[in-house]
Design a protein around this motif. Structure first.
Motif, short mmCIF file in Angstrom:
data_model
loop_
_atom_site.label_atom_id
_atom_site.label_comp_id
_atom_site.label_asym_id
_atom_site.label_seq_id
_atom_site.Cartn_x
_atom_site.Cartn_y
_atom_site.Cartn_z
N CYS A 76 0.84 -1.19 0.00
CA CYS A 76 0.00 0.00 0.00
C CYS A 76 0.88 1.24 0.00
CB CYS A 76 -0.89 -0.01 1.23
SG CYS A 76 -1.74 1.54 1.48
N CYS A 79 0.02 3.23 3.68
CA CYS A 79 0.48 2.72 4.97
C CYS A 79 1.75 1.88 4.85
CB CYS A 79 -0.63 1.94 5.67
SG CYS A 79 -1.17 0.46 4.80
N CYS A 106 -7.15 0.02 0.09
CA CYS A 106 -6.30 -0.84 0.91
C CYS A 106 -7.14 -1.38 2.05
CB CYS A 106 -5.13 0.00 1.42
SG CYS A 106 -4.22 -0.77 2.77
N LYS A 108 -6.08 -2.59 4.72
CA LYS A 108 -5.46 -2.34 6.02
C LYS A 108 -5.80 -0.96 6.55
CE LYS A 108 -2.24 -5.75 7.08
NZ LYS A 108 -1.06 -6.20 6.34
N CYS A 109 -5.56 0.06 5.71
CA CYS A 109 -5.77 1.42 6.21
C CYS A 109 -6.98 2.09 5.60
CB CYS A 109 -4.52 2.28 5.96
SG CYS A 109 -4.18 2.56 4.21
ZN LIG Z 1 -2.82 1.01 3.39
#
Ligand SMILES: [Zn+2]
Length: 120
Positions: A76, A79, A106, A108-109
Motif C-alpha cells: 500500500c 500505509c 487498501c 489495512k488502512c
Molecule cells: Zn494502506
C-alpha cells in the motif's frame, strides 16, 4: 473475466521464490498467464552473441522474468504495508450527473489507492 487486483505501476513484494522479500514496481501484467513482470525481480541473465547486422554489441543482458501473481503481494502506498486490495464505488457528481466510479482501496488502512497504469 477474471479480476486482476494488481495493476501496472503498483509496488509489490515477492513472497516466494529466490527473490523473496524483494520489492519492485509492476512493469507489465500478463493476464493470460496469471503472471506479472516486476522491476528487478526474477532476473535472468542471458548471454547474447554480438550481431553485427543488427549492431548489437552482445554480452550479458539482464531481463526480468514474469512471476506468478500468487507469489507477490501489493504494497500500500499509504500505509506501506503488504495488503489486500478491495473495491468500492464512489459517487461522483459532474455537470449535474452522478457517476459511479470503481476505486481500489487498501484493506489495512482503508485509503483509496491510485489506479495504476493510467498515467504515463
Ligand atoms: Zn494502506
Amino acid at each position: 473475466m477474471k479480476q486482476f487486483r494488481i495493476h501496472k505501476d503498483d509496488v509489490v513484494m515477492v513472497i516466494a521464490g529466490k527473490d523473496k522479500g524483494k520489492i519492485g514496481r509492476v512493469l507489465k501484467i500478463l493476464r493470460k498467464h496469471d503472471r506479472v513482470l516486476v522491476e528487478k525481480v526474477n532476473i535472468a541473465v542471458r548471454h547474447m552473441r554480438p550481431n553485427p547486422q543488427l549492431q548489437q554489441p552482445g554480452g550479458r543482458v539482464e531481463k526480468e522474468m514474469p512471476v506468478h501473481v500468487s507469489n507477490v503481494v501489493v504494497q500500500c502506498p499509504v500505509c506501506k504495508q503488504s495488503t489486500r486490495i478491495g473495491y468500492r464505488y464512489l459517487e461522483e457528481s459532474k455537470d449535474g450527473k452522478t457517476k459511479r466510479k470503481r476505486v481500489r482501496f487498501c484493506k489495512k488502512c482503508n485509503e483509496i489507492m491510485a489506479q495504476g497504469g493510467k498515467k504515463k
